[in-house]
Scaffold this motif. Sequence first.
Motif, PDB file in Angstrom:
ATOM      1  N   THR A 171       0.856  -1.193   0.000  1.00 38.32           N
ATOM      2  CA  THR A 171       0.000   0.000   0.000  1.00 38.32           C
ATOM      3  C   THR A 171       0.888   1.238   0.000  1.00 38.32           C
ATOM      4  OG1 THR A 171      -2.051   0.925   0.924  1.00 38.32           O
ATOM      5  CG2 THR A 171      -0.333   0.360   2.509  1.00 38.32           C
ATOM      6  N   GLY A 187      -2.235   4.271   1.485  1.00 42.64           N
ATOM      7  CA  GLY A 187      -2.831   3.542   2.598  1.00 42.64           C
ATOM      8  C   GLY A 187      -4.273   3.147   2.414  1.00 42.64           C
ATOM      9  N   MET A 241       4.023  -1.555   3.415  1.00 41.63           N
ATOM     10  CA  MET A 241       3.631  -0.153   3.254  1.00 41.63           C
ATOM     11  C   MET A 241       4.874   0.666   2.914  1.00 41.63           C
ATOM     12  SD  MET A 241       1.351   2.153   5.881  1.00 41.63           S
ATOM     13  CE  MET A 241       0.679   3.746   5.377  1.00 41.63           C
ATOM     14  N   TYR A 257       4.498   4.956   5.719  1.00 39.80           N
ATOM     15  CA  TYR A 257       4.456   4.299   7.033  1.00 39.80           C
ATOM     16  C   TYR A 257       4.838   5.287   8.128  1.00 39.80           C
ATOM     17  CZ  TYR A 257       5.577   0.708  10.579  1.00 39.80           C
ATOM     18  OH  TYR A 257       5.635  -0.056  11.714  1.00 39.80           O
ATOM     19  N   LYS A 291      -1.575   3.390   9.612  1.00 37.05           N
ATOM     20  CA  LYS A 291      -1.009   2.164  10.171  1.00 37.05           C
ATOM     21  C   LYS A 291      -1.915   1.650  11.299  1.00 37.05           C
ATOM     22  CE  LYS A 291       2.486   2.745  12.831  1.00 37.05           C
ATOM     23  NZ  LYS A 291       3.777   3.181  13.369  1.00 37.05           N
TER      24      LYS A 291
END
Lengths: 458, 458
Positions: free
Chosen positions: B138, B141, B162, B167, B174
Amino acid sequence: MNKVPHRIYLREDQMPTQWYNLRADMKELPDPLIDPATGKPATEEDLYPVFCKELAHQEMDNTTRYIPIPEEIQEFYRMYRPSPLIRAYNLEKKLDTPAKIYYKFEGNNTSGSHKLNSAVAQAYYAKKQDLKGVTTETGAGQWGTALAEACSFFHLPLTVYMVKCSYEQKPFRKSVIQTFDADIIPSPSDTTQVGRKILAENPGTTGSLGCAISEAVEKAVTTEGYKYVLGSVLNQVLLHQSIIGEESLLAMQMIDEYPDIIVGCAGGGSNLGGLIAPFMRDKLTGKTDPRIIAVEPASCPSLTRGRYAYDFCDTGKVTPMARMYTLGCDFIPSANHAGGLRYHGMSPILSKLYHDGYMKAISAEQTKIFETAIQFAKQETILPAPESAHAIYGAVQEALRCRETGEAKTILFGLTGTGYFDMVAYQSYMDHTMNDYIPTDKELEASFAKLPKIPGIQ
Amino acid sequence: MNKVPHRIYLREDQMPTQWYNLRADMKELPDPLIDPATGKPATEEDLYPVFCKELAHQEMDNTTRYIPIPEEIQEFYRMYRPSPLIRAYNLEKKLDTPAKIYYKFEGNNTSGSHKLNSAVAQAYYAKKQDLKGVTTETGAGQWGTALAEACSFFHLPLTVYMVKCSYEQKPFRKSVIQTFDADIIPSPSDTTQVGRKILAENPGTTGSLGCAISEAVEKAVTTEGYKYVLGSVLNQVLLHQSIIGEESLLAMQMIDEYPDIIVGCAGGGSNLGGLIAPFMRDKLTGKTDPRIIAVEPASCPSLTRGRYAYDFCDTGKVTPMARMYTLGCDFIPSANHAGGLRYHGMSPILSKLYHDGYMKAISAEQTKIFETAIQFAKQETILPAPESAHAIYGAVQEALRCRETGEAKTILFGLTGTGYFDMVAYQSYMDHTMNDYIPTDKELEASFAKLPKIPGIQ
């Protein structure tokens, strides 16, 4: 396919065109506001320095049953309403309950909650009175966001006093509010006398909702052309929020349902008061007798452990006094308490109804609330605000009781909003750094001892 | 009241029960995937190590026009769909345009975007094949959140790679992904060979989408019982996302409308491909001739400045090669580029349609995109994702053109999602620290020079 759809929407032309004023049907009215200067009941005119005229009128109007929603407000409502009534099929399945669970979801707008329903109304009336601007406070940030959206739409300047710890812990809330052009000031601040006093007495304070209210009120009454607006507690707010309940009632009628049990979260009472309005109307008029349950945080338990007494609405003691369930206007919930529902008092209307036995109240510890929130997210694919999760918790308890008794009761709860700006709290729950602080009896007694003395009244 | 409601919802029993496979109506098909090991077209079986069987089949199925949506997926869809088709009355008024603007809003679910439509399908088929788990990557996200929701619902373990900069910059994304029990690993990582290689060559790298794809694919093919899933670019994703367009078409039919112009944002093509599907069907079969416009970021301009060539789908060159508009698989947009739409290539289906003249493309610089986003939020009370704001930008340009020509055209655009997790980018726009980096011709030429050489093909 299931017979009842998952999401029930009213058509736009079925939306309510009037708010319902619960006070018109109450057997006994809430006690009047008291002006601390005189010790006498406040009049509508007494409120003019703080509120714009139409809102002061709505605040004091105990008799008009239905108040037409102005077309401009209806037009704004139509941008994000009707909100869906949702059948929680997956939650029911997970709980293995014969109960039918419905929730009225108010989170599908950028403010992320029901707060927009009253924000639009208050911004509209302020603009109509040609005010130069308004002030308010915000704690968790939902009200500040909602009001910023509404004020931006009506081109009305807005100053938001945001409780300092939220301001620092929720930089994204601040950004959203700024996106809608509002000024935002961490509270306590040096922009008001009450803020400076609190800072001088306690330089390290991270603020409280009661203190931010004091600052916002002072700023409004000392700034030419400004008034103050508030997102909960007030009678006018419950009036505007009645659209939640009226829509719920109509949507349930469409599917031949009526709730046996209605559950809402309770901080100042804005969502609960709006959700239950038409069902309480039925109850007050003897038409039906649903069970109504308020769910509050164990860390800020005004209904379940507070006193029904006159108290100030703010920490700085600049507002009129209201008779309500209160923990004392100096009470501040533990810093560990996440999310909203941290107000020391409770809507005078709901306080009176509770006092007179028309509704019940329970409290829950916050780790239980977050456990419930995450389960709900996994079943229903909506990540709830911590506030909303209190209502889910209450509904789950009732559904589990139905599992025991085998009764297929119909439960309606209010899902006030989404938790996208509450991830710090979710993370602390998942990291096991969240704890459950509950005030001791001794702490509460000390707070009650400071309740105002009013000659001849209390 | 306006004649057409602001929000148009299908009834649950009107929801599409089949996906539409655009390839079945294309005059010429996209060129086949090429296996880099053999230089020959990949077969369905060649995809089995990476994708679960049903999805490999959907990926290669160029002929089945309609594919029934399994009841379990329909049941999940009913939890958050139908999504509303919204008439942008306030935007029209602000732009003073005779155009009628509609948008299909996919942001009213916890993943915050349309990504859930394909995530549910992919998780379902993986579970049905009794997989032990899936991997994915991702960037911004949204896909990771959507897939985590879907996998949680079907009790399927998920590992998300991620992109490291996301991140670190988006801790709340997250947290949401973790709320739904997924494992999340910043990429590049030491959990894969390709990740270790990239880290050794460039220890300070903050990662890229192409690199995260390489890691997720490697992890899937080297873990017993695991497969890989992807949220965009693939034919199967466009298939699942066709529900967006099919719902839009039905909703427009309910109000006797049909779009003259359809606008979507374009990164890998998942929203655009889904939104336009039934309208492209009409166009391919000669029934209608709407103008279709893709809007991409000027900082990652695959359609407007890329080459139509065979390229790898990932940086690590572990995937088959696809013929598509590409900036080169090593291309990484400037770190200053906010939000998604940062993929180096473009859906092969959309690339072919664009190449054959069935749609147009424009690009826009990101400060213009955020300016548009904030204006939209103020008018329509939805804070859009930066990705979605590209589509708004394109629609606004068309509406302004209508103002000049006086034509009352009907414009439909796709509002893919909400921007609640993009406030860092919004804040940088408001603080004037955001800039517009556009790759130079020289940079792009250097990237094109590295496109793979395939004997007899390119």
